[in-house]
Enzyme design. Sequence first.
Site, short mmCIF file in Angstrom:
data_model
loop_
_atom_site.label_atom_id
_atom_site.label_comp_id
_atom_site.label_asym_id
_atom_site.label_seq_id
_atom_site.Cartn_x
_atom_site.Cartn_y
_atom_site.Cartn_z
N SER A 111 -3.86 1.04 -12.22
CA SER A 111 -4.25 2.44 -12.06
C SER A 111 -5.75 2.57 -11.82
O SER A 111 -6.55 1.69 -12.13
CB SER A 111 -3.89 3.23 -13.32
OG SER A 111 -2.52 3.12 -13.60
N1 SAH Z 1 -0.88 -0.10 -16.87
C1 SAH Z 1 -0.77 -0.90 -15.68
C2 SAH Z 1 -0.23 -0.09 -14.54
C3 SAH Z 1 0.90 -0.78 -13.89
S1 SAH Z 1 1.85 0.15 -12.72
C4 SAH Z 1 -2.10 -1.55 -15.36
O1 SAH Z 1 -3.11 -1.19 -15.96
O2 SAH Z 1 -2.13 -2.46 -14.52
C5 SAH Z 1 3.30 0.50 -13.67
C6 SAH Z 1 4.04 -0.67 -14.22
O3 SAH Z 1 5.21 -0.16 -14.89
C7 SAH Z 1 4.54 -1.67 -13.21
O4 SAH Z 1 4.08 -2.95 -13.56
C8 SAH Z 1 6.06 -1.58 -13.32
O5 SAH Z 1 6.72 -2.79 -13.10
C9 SAH Z 1 6.23 -1.11 -14.75
N2 SAH Z 1 7.51 -0.47 -15.06
C10 SAH Z 1 8.28 0.32 -14.28
N3 SAH Z 1 9.38 0.72 -14.93
C11 SAH Z 1 9.32 0.17 -16.17
C12 SAH Z 1 10.18 0.19 -17.30
N4 SAH Z 1 11.33 0.88 -17.32
N5 SAH Z 1 9.81 -0.51 -18.41
C13 SAH Z 1 8.64 -1.21 -18.42
N6 SAH Z 1 7.80 -1.28 -17.37
C14 SAH Z 1 8.13 -0.59 -16.26
#
Ligand code: SAH
Length: 213
Positions: free
Chosen positions: A61
């Site tokens: 993000s």
């Molecule tokens: N907080 C992260 C942002 C990652 S983007 C950072 O700082 O890099 C969102 C993430 O949520 C992705 O890696 C995706 O695979 C994950 N995601 C999507 N659905 C999910 C679920 N049901 N449970 C856990 N993770 C999930």
Amino acid sequence: MLDGIEREVRYTSKMIGKNAFEKKVMAAMEKVPRDEFVPKSYLDAAFDNGPLPIGHGQTISQPYIVALMTDLLELEANDIVLEVGTGSGYQTAILSQLCKQVYTVEYVAALADMAKARLQKLGYENIQSMTGNGYDGWPEHAPYDGIIVTAAASHIPKPLIEQLKPGGRLVIPVGRPHLYQELTLVEKDKDGELVISEVLGVAFVPLQGERDE
Ligand code: SAH
């Protein structure tokens, strides 16, 4: 990067209801090395105030959004926090600076493994991670003082509300995946009543494996 965040806080101050984030949130943003969490090909942009791809169709993000979501949680040093969507582990590392223990769940095993190795290498000790569907939370360690979801949900998952402590705060983007969502703050008061407010329009990758409401 901090300048960019501060500028955007002022620009959005009417919507988010403040002119600055908490000092300790900004200190964590300053301390955690974002360049360790982005792919090598994007190193030049590691300290820009923008999102970046991290593979598997996912993104790390934008720093302003990471700081905003962290600020909204109003964490205290003894808090236990659940993060859904580990991704690169960057938000996880920020949270770990501000509370006692972070539990983080990631859906994509390859991302979970990479983030775990990275967080261990960088020496963060108050983080426990697992691969799984964060829609269900992580009941074994509940209840949580704070819960943060970093993927877009169509609705607020019931298990997460159940796993939130009275007095706790949940921050989650709610809306249509791939389009526009409202960053939503759910506060559970001491009697278990919910106060729900919409903070800002955002765009997140979708929460996978959602179950029916
Ligand atoms: N907080 C992260 C942002 C990652 S983007 C950072 O700082 O890099 C969102 C993430 O949520 C992705 O890696 C995706 O695979 C994950 N995601 C999507 N659905 C999910 C679920 N049901 N449970 C856990 N993770 C999930």
